[in-house]
Design a protein around this motif. Structure first.
Motif, PDB file in Angstrom:
ATOM      1  N   GLY A  88       0.796  -1.217   0.000  1.00 28.70           N
ATOM      2  CA  GLY A  88       0.000   0.000   0.000  1.00 28.70           C
ATOM      3  C   GLY A  88       0.832   1.271   0.000  1.00 28.70           C
ATOM      4  N   HIS A  89       0.209   2.346   0.424  1.00 28.22           N
ATOM      5  CA  HIS A  89       0.733   3.704   0.291  1.00 28.22           C
ATOM      6  C   HIS A  89       1.655   4.108   1.446  1.00 28.22           C
ATOM      7  CE1 HIS A  89      -1.899   4.807  -3.142  1.00 28.22           C
ATOM      8  NE2 HIS A  89      -2.587   3.774  -2.660  1.00 28.22           N
ATOM      9  N   VAL A  90       2.718   3.345   1.629  1.00 27.70           N
ATOM     10  CA  VAL A  90       3.695   3.617   2.683  1.00 27.70           C
ATOM     11  C   VAL A  90       4.560   4.811   2.255  1.00 27.70           C
ATOM     12  CG1 VAL A  90       5.675   2.673   3.941  1.00 27.70           C
ATOM     13  CG2 VAL A  90       3.704   1.196   3.404  1.00 27.70           C
ATOM     14  N   PRO A  91       4.756   5.788   3.139  1.00 28.49           N
ATOM     15  CA  PRO A  91       5.602   6.939   2.807  1.00 28.49           C
ATOM     16  C   PRO A  91       7.061   6.547   2.527  1.00 28.49           C
ATOM     17  CG  PRO A  91       4.210   7.444   4.681  1.00 28.49           C
ATOM     18  CD  PRO A  91       4.085   5.970   4.431  1.00 28.49           C
ATOM     19  N   ALA A  92       7.696   7.282   1.644  1.00 31.00           N
ATOM     20  CA  ALA A  92       9.091   7.035   1.260  1.00 31.00           C
ATOM     21  C   ALA A  92      10.016   7.069   2.472  1.00 31.00           C
ATOM     22  CB  ALA A  92       9.532   8.055   0.215  1.00 31.00           C
ATOM     23  N   ALA A  93       9.802   7.984   3.392  1.00 26.62           N
ATOM     24  CA  ALA A  93      10.670   8.091   4.575  1.00 26.62           C
ATOM     25  C   ALA A  93      10.634   6.806   5.398  1.00 26.62           C
ATOM     26  CB  ALA A  93      10.265   9.284   5.437  1.00 26.62           C
ATOM     27  N   ASP A  94       9.487   6.161   5.485  1.00 31.56           N
ATOM     28  CA  ASP A  94       9.383   4.900   6.231  1.00 31.56           C
ATOM     29  C   ASP A  94      10.133   3.789   5.509  1.00 31.56           C
ATOM     30  OD1 ASP A  94       7.788   6.264   8.048  1.00 31.56           O
ATOM     31  OD2 ASP A  94       5.912   5.454   7.259  1.00 31.56           O
ATOM     32  N   ILE A  95      10.071   3.768   4.188  1.00 25.78           N
ATOM     33  CA  ILE A  95      10.787   2.750   3.411  1.00 25.78           C
ATOM     34  C   ILE A  95      12.288   2.974   3.544  1.00 25.78           C
ATOM     35  CG2 ILE A  95      11.151   1.745   1.129  1.00 25.78           C
ATOM     36  CD1 ILE A  95       8.291   2.769   0.417  1.00 25.78           C
ATOM     37  N   LYS A  96      12.723   4.208   3.480  1.00 25.82           N
ATOM     38  CA  LYS A  96      14.153   4.504   3.635  1.00 25.82           C
ATOM     39  C   LYS A  96      14.637   4.111   5.025  1.00 25.82           C
ATOM     40  CE  LYS A  96      14.282   8.134   0.145  1.00 25.82           C
ATOM     41  NZ  LYS A  96      14.399   9.574  -0.119  1.00 25.82           N
TER      42      LYS A  96
END
Length: 145
Positions: A88-96
């Motif tokens: 889903g729509h996980v923010p980029a900062a969380d993925i980084k």
């Protein structure tokens, strides 16, 4: 001779200490070909430094099943980045952060389609959580937005 070796050593050490540019993280997104919010999320990730590849599928459920995604965490698309699942729509900062910290989890999910999440971008701030999950289906809140 010693001067030549010393110069070679300095050149080698200087080259080793020179900053390198890391390749952007590659993420593969499995999605419906007709989903506009999935495309918007992919564009958002690209703008945030990811190398994004989309894989259109009429049915994404087999991918969700293969990666062990708990049904309660499902959203419209499933992505894989460096061995982790991003649902889903996980923010980029969380993925980084995920890629930097490398926790022992299967992945992250923004369950459902949170209106305030990247790619949904609906007006107003509707709080939502990003959930971490492991191979046993255990979940914890990874980030609050």
């Amino acid at each position: 001779m010693k001067l030549v070796l010393a110069a070679a050593l300095v050149a080698t050490l200087g080259a080793a200490a020179a900053p390198t540019t890391a390749a952007p993280p590659s993420i593969v997104v499995y999605k419906s070909p007709s989903c506009g919010c999935c495309k918007a999320w992919m564009d958002y990730l690209t703008k945030n430094g990811f190398k994004v590849t989309g894989k259109d599928m009429d049915n994404v459920q087999p991918v969700k099943d293969d990666v062990g995604l708990p049904a309660k965490l499902a959203s419209c698309h499933t992505a894989i980045v460096d061995g982790y699942v991003v649902e889903g729509h996980v923010p980029a900062a969380d993925i980084k952060r995920l890629l930097q910290e490398r926790p022992k989890i299967v992945g992250l999910s923004a369950p459902g389609m949170p209106p305030s999440s990247p790619g949904m971008d609906q007006p107003g701030k509707v709080p939502y959580d990003v959930i971490a999950f492991d191979a046993k289906g255990n979940t914890t809140v990874y980030a609050k937005h």
